[in-house]
Scaffold this motif. Structure first.
Motif, mmCIF file in Angstrom:
data_model
loop_
_atom_site.group_PDB
_atom_site.id
_atom_site.type_symbol
_atom_site.label_atom_id
_atom_site.label_comp_id
_atom_site.label_asym_id
_atom_site.label_seq_id
_atom_site.Cartn_x
_atom_site.Cartn_y
_atom_site.Cartn_z
ATOM 1 N N LYS A 68 0.847 -1.194 0.000
ATOM 2 C CA LYS A 68 0.000 0.000 0.000
ATOM 3 C C LYS A 68 0.874 1.234 0.000
ATOM 4 O O LYS A 68 1.973 1.236 0.530
ATOM 5 C CB LYS A 68 -0.919 -0.013 1.215
ATOM 6 N N ARG A 69 0.352 2.286 -0.613
ATOM 7 C CA ARG A 69 1.071 3.541 -0.700
ATOM 8 C C ARG A 69 0.224 4.642 -0.091
ATOM 9 O O ARG A 69 -0.977 4.499 0.056
ATOM 10 C CB ARG A 69 1.395 3.855 -2.154
ATOM 11 N N VAL B 163 -2.056 4.970 4.858
ATOM 12 C CA VAL B 163 -2.814 3.713 4.782
ATOM 13 C C VAL B 163 -3.706 3.455 5.992
ATOM 14 O O VAL B 163 -4.441 2.473 6.010
ATOM 15 C CB VAL B 163 -1.877 2.505 4.553
ATOM 16 N N ASN C 209 -10.381 7.124 0.817
ATOM 17 C CA ASN C 209 -8.954 6.973 1.103
ATOM 18 C C ASN C 209 -8.376 8.272 1.615
ATOM 19 O O ASN C 209 -8.863 9.360 1.293
ATOM 20 C CB ASN C 209 -8.182 6.437 -0.111
#
Length: 169
Positions: free
Chosen positions: A6-7, A10, A111
Motif C-alpha cells: 500500500k502507498r 494507509v 482513502n
C-alpha cells in the motif's frame, strides 16, 4: 515500495469508538494524549488538516455522523478541473477535509488522500525544500500562505502541503 504494498496514508487513529475502519479507511481508536508541539528541522510544528477523498460523499458523511462528528462547514470547489464539494470536520486540533463529487456517488472505499502541515515560518520551510515545492500562494483561508511539496521527488507517497499558521483575529 514493493509491488502490492500500500502507498500513501494507509490508516489512522481517532479519539472515537471505531470498529476497524471508517468508510473503508483502516482506523483504530486511540486514547493517547495529544503530543506536545515540536518543531522539525524543516519548520513543521503540527498537522493542520488531513484530506479524505470519498467516492460517495453522503455515505462518508453518514459514517462520520455515526462517530458523533458534525460538519462545521461545506464549500464547493474544483479539483483537477472537476467540480467537488468539501466538507470540514474538527478533530481536536486537526481539521478533517472530506472531498467528493457534489452530484455522483461511486463504489469503493474512501482513502486518505493527503496531509497538510503547519510551518510557523512558511517562507523558511519552502526554502528548506527548495525546488521540490510549488510556489507559495495565498491559501483559501484569509491571511494564510500554502505550498505543495513535490512528494514523489522527495520519495513520499502521500500528497503533502505546508501552510502558515492560523491568523488570530
Amino acid at each position: 515500495m514493493g509491488e502490492g504494498e500500500k502507498r500513501g496514508i494507509v490508516g489512522w487513529a481517532l479519539r472515537a469508538e471505531v470498529d476497524g475502519d471508517l468508510d473503508g479507511v483502516p482506523t483504530t481508536s486511540s486514547d493517547q494524549p495529544l503530543a506536545e508541539p515540536a518543531t522539525h528541522l524543516n519548520g513543521v510544528t503540527s498537522i493542520d488538516h488531513v484530506v479524505l477523498l470519498s467516492p460517495d460523499l453522503e455515505r462518508t458523511k453518514t459514517a462520520l455522523k455515526a462517530l458523533e462528528l458534525d460538519a462545521r462547514r461545506e464549500r464547493h470547489g474544483e479539483l483537477a478541473g472537476a467540480a467537488i464539494r468539501q466538507v470540514f470536520y474538527r478533530l481536536d486540533d486537526v481539521i478533517l477535509e472530506v472531498v467528493g463529487s457534489p452530484d455522483t456517488a461511486g463504489d469503493g472505499p474512501s482513502n486518505l488522500w493527503g496531509i497538510t502541515f503547519v510551518a510557523d515560518d512558511i517562507e523558511a520551510a519552502a526554502a528548506f525544500f527548495g525546488e521540490k515545492t510549488s510556489p507559495l500562494k495565498d491559501a483559501i483561508q484569509p491571511g494564510r500562505r500554502i505550498t505543495t511539496l513535490r512528494h514523489r521527488e522527495l520519495g513520499m507517497s502521500a500528497r503533502t502541503a505546508l501552510i502558515s499558521p492560523h491568523v488570530k483575529s
